[in-house]
Design an enzyme around this catalytic site. Structure first.
Site, PDB file in Angstrom:
ATOM      1  N   HIS A  34       0.908  -1.365  -0.126  1.00  0.00           N
ATOM      2  CA  HIS A  34       0.228   0.234  -0.042  1.00  0.00           C
ATOM      3  C   HIS A  34       0.817   1.124   0.021  1.00  0.00           C
ATOM      4  CE1 HIS A  34      -2.750  -2.892   2.380  1.00  0.00           C
ATOM      5  NE2 HIS A  34      -3.412  -2.599   1.580  1.00  0.00           N
ATOM      6  N   GLN A  58     -17.848  -6.229  -1.309  1.00  0.00           N
ATOM      7  CA  GLN A  58     -17.031  -7.149  -2.148  1.00  0.00           C
ATOM      8  C   GLN A  58     -16.395  -8.381  -1.498  1.00  0.00           C
ATOM      9  OE1 GLN A  58     -13.917  -3.929  -2.119  1.00  0.00           O
ATOM     10  NE2 GLN A  58     -12.328  -5.512  -2.188  1.00  0.00           N
ATOM     11  N   GLY A 144      -2.469  -1.364  -7.288  1.00  0.00           N
ATOM     12  CA  GLY A 144      -1.272  -2.276  -7.612  1.00  0.00           C
ATOM     13  C   GLY A 144      -1.513  -3.376  -8.394  1.00  0.00           C
ATOM     14  N   LYS A 146      -0.586  -6.196  -7.754  1.00  0.00           N
ATOM     15  CA  LYS A 146      -1.033  -7.321  -7.172  1.00  0.00           C
ATOM     16  C   LYS A 146      -2.400  -8.127  -7.471  1.00  0.00           C
ATOM     17  CE  LYS A 146      -1.336  -9.980  -3.334  1.00  0.00           C
ATOM     18  NZ  LYS A 146      -3.057  -9.883  -3.073  1.00  0.00           N
ATOM     19  N   ASP A 147      -3.288  -7.126  -7.436  1.00  0.00           N
ATOM     20  CA  ASP A 147      -4.510  -7.288  -7.920  1.00  0.00           C
ATOM     21  C   ASP A 147      -5.001  -7.097  -9.485  1.00  0.00           C
ATOM     22  OD1 ASP A 147      -5.704  -8.090  -5.042  1.00  0.00           O
ATOM     23  OD2 ASP A 147      -4.632  -6.231  -5.048  1.00  0.00           O
ATOM     24  N   GLN A 150      -8.618  -6.958 -10.885  1.00  0.00           N
ATOM     25  CA  GLN A 150      -9.121  -5.534 -10.454  1.00  0.00           C
ATOM     26  C   GLN A 150      -8.611  -4.533 -11.036  1.00  0.00           C
ATOM     27  OE1 GLN A 150      -9.887  -4.799  -6.106  1.00  0.00           O
ATOM     28  NE2 GLN A 150      -7.931  -3.511  -6.512  1.00  0.00           N
ATOM     29  N   SER A 183      -2.736  -7.830   2.941  1.00  0.00           N
ATOM     30  CA  SER A 183      -2.992  -8.011   4.542  1.00  0.00           C
ATOM     31  C   SER A 183      -3.462  -9.326   4.739  1.00  0.00           C
ATOM     32  CB  SER A 183      -4.356  -7.138   4.561  1.00  0.00           C
ATOM     33  OG  SER A 183      -4.128  -5.816   4.074  1.00  0.00           O
TER      34      SER A 183
HETATM   35  P1  AMP Z   1      -6.506  -3.761  -0.682  1.00  0.00           P
HETATM   36  O1  AMP Z   1      -6.406  -2.913   0.683  1.00  0.00           O
HETATM   37  O2  AMP Z   1      -6.152  -5.008  -0.554  1.00  0.00           O
HETATM   38  O3  AMP Z   1      -8.070  -3.514  -1.152  1.00  0.00           O
HETATM   39  O4  AMP Z   1      -5.314  -3.049  -1.549  1.00  0.00           O
HETATM   40  C1  AMP Z   1      -5.424  -1.759  -1.893  1.00  0.00           C
HETATM   41  C2  AMP Z   1      -4.494  -1.265  -3.203  1.00  0.00           C
HETATM   42  O5  AMP Z   1      -3.115  -1.633  -2.765  1.00  0.00           O
HETATM   43  C3  AMP Z   1      -4.844  -2.212  -4.160  1.00  0.00           C
HETATM   44  O6  AMP Z   1      -4.873  -1.112  -5.389  1.00  0.00           O
HETATM   45  C4  AMP Z   1      -3.896  -3.189  -4.384  1.00  0.00           C
HETATM   46  O7  AMP Z   1      -3.783  -3.817  -5.699  1.00  0.00           O
HETATM   47  C5  AMP Z   1      -2.705  -2.566  -3.737  1.00  0.00           C
HETATM   48  N1  AMP Z   1      -1.803  -3.586  -3.098  1.00  0.00           N
HETATM   49  C6  AMP Z   1      -1.999  -4.442  -2.269  1.00  0.00           C
HETATM   50  N2  AMP Z   1      -0.870  -5.250  -2.112  1.00  0.00           N
HETATM   51  C7  AMP Z   1      -0.046  -4.896  -2.942  1.00  0.00           C
HETATM   52  C8  AMP Z   1       1.217  -5.193  -3.003  1.00  0.00           C
HETATM   53  N3  AMP Z   1       1.784  -6.229  -2.530  1.00  0.00           N
HETATM   54  N4  AMP Z   1       2.161  -4.518  -4.003  1.00  0.00           N
HETATM   55  C9  AMP Z   1       1.570  -3.624  -4.552  1.00  0.00           C
HETATM   56  N5  AMP Z   1       0.230  -3.033  -4.536  1.00  0.00           N
HETATM   57  C10 AMP Z   1      -0.407  -3.695  -3.594  1.00  0.00           C
END
Ligand code: AMP
Length: 282
Positions: A34, A58, A144, A146-147, A150, A183
């Site tokens: 994040h 979600q 990110g 990562k997703d 999404q 997380s």
């Molecule tokens: P989340 O809190 O899981 O909804 O993630 C919020 C944002 O952080 C989203 O755009 C995710 O893709 C990004 N994110 C989560 N984990 C990572 C990671 N390891 N590397 C880069 N971005 C991340």
């Protein structure tokens, strides 16, 4: 940094600033993944807004909505120390108040991959982001890789619904052994944590197999065998090589398009996802 918890307060603050904003939507329990989005936004915009909202729409009925980690005070301190202007952390009723709810759905991309296992998941994502984009009115929003599914869905939604927002892709931040930060990693025991690297290792293995195969189905068979032999406790949900624009499965290695490997798997009942761009040898 201001902590705002109502739409009215956010709107009032938004009217008071004329500058172009960077926006980082999250569900909190912040980690380096994040923070890399936040740092990027801080570097590219005059002001940055971060949202923390564990979005009930979600999560499926049997998913981890209630036990999802909530660490608002720590998150707030972190964001303040980085120089974020506003943390928007609304209670649920600020975002969902209507009995006759809107539905924002990307009809094709949302039904593939994670969408076939998490019914309604991406509709929840697109609905909350539509609401947040209208409230924050950012010039840029940070997501990110990562997703990855999404990310593609949000890119498509922004294009389709004419949001005047530039989306910025941020590469996946990993632990030293390669596990993508998430997380949900906090749910794992030390034994599970050791198994969780399987997702990254399998993606890497796929990259090494590329020169050996012409058919993606043959390559995936060997990669699945590797995963089940090396990491027997990991329960695979899907493993795929897709074109990263359409997210449709690829048939041949080297067909036109940019290949990306996607994986979703359970470790100790925790659902983990990861992905990697693939480089096809000449
Ligand atoms: P989340 O809190 O899981 O909804 O993630 C919020 C944002 O952080 C989203 O755009 C995710 O893709 C990004 N994110 C989560 N984990 C990572 C990671 N390891 N590397 C880069 N971005 C991340």
């Amino acid at each position: 940094m201001e902590l705002l918890q109502t739409r009215a307060a956010l709107r009032e603050w938004r009217r008071s600033v004329q500058t172009r904003l960077g926006f980082v939507p999250t569900m909190g329990a912040l980690h380096e993944g994040h923070l890399s989005l936040v740092r990027r936004s801080l570097a590219e915009n005059d002001r940055t807004v971060v949202s923390i909202f564990v979005n009930p729409r979600q999560f499926g009925a049997n998913e981890d909505y209630h036990r999802y980690p909530r660490t608002l005070e720590t998150d707030q301190r972190l964001l303040e120390s980085l120089g974020v202007s506003v943390l928007f952390a609304p209670p649920e009723e600020e975002i969902y108040s209507s009995e006759d709810e809107a539905l924002i759905s990307m009809t094709r991309l949302s039904r593939l991959w994670c969408g076939t296992y998490r019914i309604g998941h991406f509709d929840g994502v697109t609905l909350v982001l539509t609401k947040l984009f209208h409230l924050v009115e950012p010039a840029r929003a940070y997501f990110g890789e990562k997703d990855f599914q999404q990310l593609r869905i949000v890119e498509k939604m922004v294009e389709e619904l004419f949001f005047p927002i530039q989306l910025v892709r941020v590469p996946t931040v990993r632990e030293p052994d390669g596990l993508a930060m998430s997380s949900r990693n906090a749910y794992l025991s030390s034994r599970g944590r050791a198994q969780a690297v399987a997702l990254y290792k399998t993606l890497q293995y796929i990259q090494t197999l590329l020169p050996k195969y012409r058919l993606v189905s043959d390559l995936l068979r060997e990669a699945q065998q590797y995963l089940s032999e090396r990491f027997p406790e990991v329960k695979l949900e899907y493993l795929a090589v897709v074109d990263e624009y359409s997210l449709e499965p690829m048939v041949h290695i080297g067909q036109t398009g940019s290949p990306r490997a996607l994986i979703a798997a359970y470790v100790e009942g925790v659902r983990l996802i990861d992905n990697m761009p693939l480089h096809v040898p000449d």
